[in-house]
Motif scaffolding. Structure first.
Motif, PDB file in Angstrom:
ATOM      1  N   ARG A 241       7.964  -0.303   2.272  1.00 53.03           N
ATOM      2  CA  ARG A 241       7.230   0.931   1.938  1.00 53.03           C
ATOM      3  C   ARG A 241       5.981   1.080   2.791  1.00 53.03           C
ATOM      4  N   ILE A 242       5.243   0.008   2.996  1.00 55.83           N
ATOM      5  CA  ILE A 242       4.029   0.063   3.825  1.00 55.83           C
ATOM      6  C   ILE A 242       4.367   0.491   5.251  1.00 55.83           C
ATOM      7  N   THR A 243       5.523   0.068   5.737  1.00 59.42           N
ATOM      8  CA  THR A 243       5.943   0.415   7.102  1.00 59.42           C
ATOM      9  C   THR A 243       6.352   1.877   7.200  1.00 59.42           C
ATOM     10  N   ALA A 245       5.545   4.430   4.949  1.00 49.31           N
ATOM     11  CA  ALA A 245       4.610   5.392   4.368  1.00 49.31           C
ATOM     12  C   ALA A 245       3.710   6.140   5.357  1.00 49.31           C
ATOM     13  N   PRO A 246       3.226   5.515   6.442  1.00 44.60           N
ATOM     14  CA  PRO A 246       2.329   6.263   7.334  1.00 44.60           C
ATOM     15  C   PRO A 246       2.925   7.556   7.892  1.00 44.60           C
ATOM     16  N   CYS A 248       5.684   9.110   6.256  1.00 49.55           N
ATOM     17  CA  CYS A 248       6.486   9.731   5.195  1.00 49.55           C
ATOM     18  C   CYS A 248       5.616   9.873   3.954  1.00 49.55           C
ATOM     19  N   GLU A 249       5.095  11.067   3.736  1.00 45.77           N
ATOM     20  CA  GLU A 249       4.188  11.294   2.611  1.00 45.77           C
ATOM     21  C   GLU A 249       4.864  10.985   1.278  1.00 45.77           C
ATOM     22  N   ALA A 251       6.825   8.632   0.594  1.00 51.32           N
ATOM     23  CA  ALA A 251       6.771   7.195   0.329  1.00 51.32           C
ATOM     24  C   ALA A 251       5.375   6.753  -0.101  1.00 51.32           C
ATOM     25  N   GLN A 252       4.379   7.600   0.116  1.00 48.24           N
ATOM     26  CA  GLN A 252       3.009   7.273  -0.285  1.00 48.24           C
ATOM     27  C   GLN A 252       2.782   7.548  -1.768  1.00 48.24           C
ATOM     28  N   THR A 253       3.566   8.441  -2.334  1.00 48.06           N
ATOM     29  CA  THR A 253       3.390   8.871  -3.715  1.00 48.06           C
ATOM     30  C   THR A 253       4.245   8.013  -4.637  1.00 48.06           C
ATOM     31  N   ASP A 254       3.616   7.355  -5.611  1.00 48.15           N
ATOM     32  CA  ASP A 254       4.338   6.425  -6.478  1.00 48.15           C
ATOM     33  C   ASP A 254       5.509   7.091  -7.184  1.00 48.15           C
ATOM     34  N   TYR A 257       8.410   7.917  -4.700  1.00 49.56           N
ATOM     35  CA  TYR A 257       9.069   6.721  -4.186  1.00 49.56           C
ATOM     36  C   TYR A 257       9.855   6.020  -5.292  1.00 49.56           C
TER      37      TYR A 257
END
Length: 344
Positions: A241-243, A245-246, A248-249, A251-254, A257
């Motif tokens: 997810r950390i990879t 997310a930058p 893919c917005e 993937a930033q939202t709990d 995701y």
């Protein structure tokens, strides 16, 4: 270019894989892959590898050449090295853990760099030979068209299918067919044996089942498919997810995701009951070496339930799966779990 000294690496129902020495070329050896049984898979791999090459991604072996009529691909030879499966089968827990996290990071990079490339992939794939349906549409249609196979299982164990289950399966299929911000080039067969640790880092092998689909389809490897310690599943998921997310917005939202994770895990669990017949109630068989069908079904039910719990996804289907899980846990109470040697 003259090829000599062929060495058979793998012979399977769908393809043969051979290493050959190159005489008079720029590289010492190449890999030849012949799709004798299913040319569609060969063309899917060709398009996927060509897309990676055009975007300078070293996720997989480079595509050197291909020939449609002979169903042959010529690939970069990455040499020898351990696979993730080899690391799992070792006694080095640290190496196995590091290997999984490296593969999760590589997978995140693959998806991050190929988001939004549906048009590019389609052009490459159709230039080879038009594909009847996109792979994610194939996956979604299979889910819906074989939804009745859940009834075989519920009937066999004496439970019922909750009202609304069919509609929930159709919802899963719609979201898989149109994954929105999670649409990316996926490997499609993330078995631990389909990896190679080279001197330049990990690589993914065998892209026959690749295609533009929901990115987290590949994350199923550590989320649910391969039996791993819970703590390691969490670390792999976080690394991935950390990879991603930058870029893919979603993937930033709990909430987004978590929903996506539950979606692919639940669809995969339904697939398991579509692929396997209730004959598993009568006798157990290997799903993978040392890992039985019963153990795999129980793990899919348990893991998908845990991943759905924070969401309101497919409530009717969840009730159907919960009742099925309860009965199977009772019947299969003595089913041995599987632990890789590295984590014993």
């Amino acid at each position: 270019m003259l090829l000599a000294e062929p060495q058979v690496l793998r012979t399977e129902s769908r393809c043969h894989v051979v290493r050959a020495r190159v005489r008079g070329g720029d590289v010492p050896t190449v890999i030849l892959k012949h799709f004798h049984a299913d040319p569609v898979l060969g063309l899917d791999e060709w398009a996927g590898l060509e897309l990676l090459g055009r975007h300078n991604l070293t996720t997989a072996p480079g595509l050197i050449a291909g020939d449609i009529h002979s169903r042959l691909l010529v690939l970069q030879d990455l040499g020898t090295g351990p696979s993730l499966e080899d690391l799992f089968n070792s006694v080095d827990a640290s190496a196995a853990t590091g290997g999984l996290l490296a593969v999760a990071r590589l997978t995140g990079q693959l998806h991050a760099r190929t988001r939004g490339l549906q048009g590019d992939f389609d052009l490459l794939r159709h230039a080879l030979n038009p594909r009847p349906l996109r792979v994610r549409i194939d996956n979604a249609r299979y889910l819906v068209e074989h939804a009745d196979r859940l009834h075989r299982w519920t009937n066999a164990v004496g439970t019922t299918v909750a009202a609304g289950t069919q509609e929930d399966v159709e919802q899963l299929a719609r979201e898989l067919a149109e994954p929105g911000p999670f649409l990316a080039l996926t490997h499609g067969d993330m078995a631990p044996g389909n990896t190679l640790f080279t001197t330049s880092g990990p690589r993914l092998l065998d892209f026959e089942y690749c295609g533009m689909r929901h990115a987290l389809y590949d994350a199923l490897m550590w989320l649910i498919v391969v039996p791993l310690p819970d703590e390691l599943v969490t670390r792999a998921d976080l690394t991935y997810r950390i990879t991603l997310a930058p870029v893919c917005e979603a993937a930033q939202t709990d909430a987004t995701y978590t929903h996506a994770r539950a979606l692919v895990a639940t669809a995969r669990t339904v697939n398991m009951f579509q692929w396997l017949s209730p004959k598993a109630l009568e006798r157990d068989r290997d799903w993978a070496p040392g890992y039985s069908e019963r153990a795999a079904l129980l793990r899919h039910l348990a893991r998908s339930r845990v991943l759905r719990e924070p969401t309101s996804l497919v409530p009717a289907l969840s009730r159907t799966l919960a009742a099925l899980e309860e009965r199977l846990v009772e019947r299969w109470a003595g089913t041995p779990s599987f632990t890789w040697p590295a984590f014993r």
